[in-house]
Design an enzyme around this catalytic site. Sequence first.
Site, short mmCIF file in Angstrom:
data_model
loop_
_atom_site.label_atom_id
_atom_site.label_comp_id
_atom_site.label_asym_id
_atom_site.label_seq_id
_atom_site.Cartn_x
_atom_site.Cartn_y
_atom_site.Cartn_z
N TYR A 18 6.76 -10.00 7.32
CA TYR A 18 6.59 -8.56 7.47
C TYR A 18 7.07 -8.14 8.85
CZ TYR A 18 3.40 -8.26 3.42
OH TYR A 18 2.86 -8.29 2.16
N ASP A 68 0.83 -1.21 0.00
CA ASP A 68 0.00 0.00 0.00
C ASP A 68 0.86 1.26 0.00
OD1 ASP A 68 -2.39 -1.42 0.08
OD2 ASP A 68 -2.43 -1.50 2.26
#
Length: 246
Positions: free
Chosen positions: A111, A53
């Site tokens: 992540y 994003d």
Amino acid sequence: MRNIKLTMEYDGKRYLGWQRLGDSDKTIQGKIESVLSEMTGEKIEIIGSGRTDAGTHARGQVANFKSNTKMELSEILDWLNRYLPQDIVIKKVEEASERFHARYNAIGKQYSYYIWNDAIPSAFERHRSFHYPQKIDLNRMNEACRKLLGTHDFIGFSALKKTKKSTIRTINELSVQKEGSMIHFTFSGDGFLHKMVRIITGTLLEIGAGTMELETIDKIFENKIRANAGETVPAQGLFLDEVYYH
């Protein structure tokens, strides 16, 4: 036709995310495709392991592209790092098999999410972490992490609306560590739904701050209602560390 694999890192602060947008050159994909097309004289389209994003960073994003270029891998690496913006760096260029696909062949990802947990914000970490001044109980958060491990339907921890695709994912590792004022969350699993890492992090923060009960996690798995989970934390604290392949 060659199939070339790229491993890269980028600072997502000034970009609108990974995916190319028709009317903007402010995407990671768009920037790399532009340089590759100039380099090869071909219209190059790259395939990323997944979309990040706007504002999200990467230390180990992977992509591939097809080309007839005769350039050496080292020449491609040098060209890309010479002409790409300084906040996008190609770390490795490799020859891949004809069938390699950066997205479809990925079997997992890792992540990190960073929280600046101090009453006073940091001038230097503001684009790489989320400032969260409330006191946090790390033990409660780690207890919550254990509830999230394993295979579950994570639709209630995602920004997805109704979908025909499976929302069952497996989290293999989820840990929280604190060093000084920085809290580091590590997520590793076979895949993550849209905004899943950021929503889980927001949920863990509320549990750590004592504004949400541990049992809420069990309820979200049962009722699959996104509104019951925590806030979606901002993108600037999120890093894609690594993409795993066989």
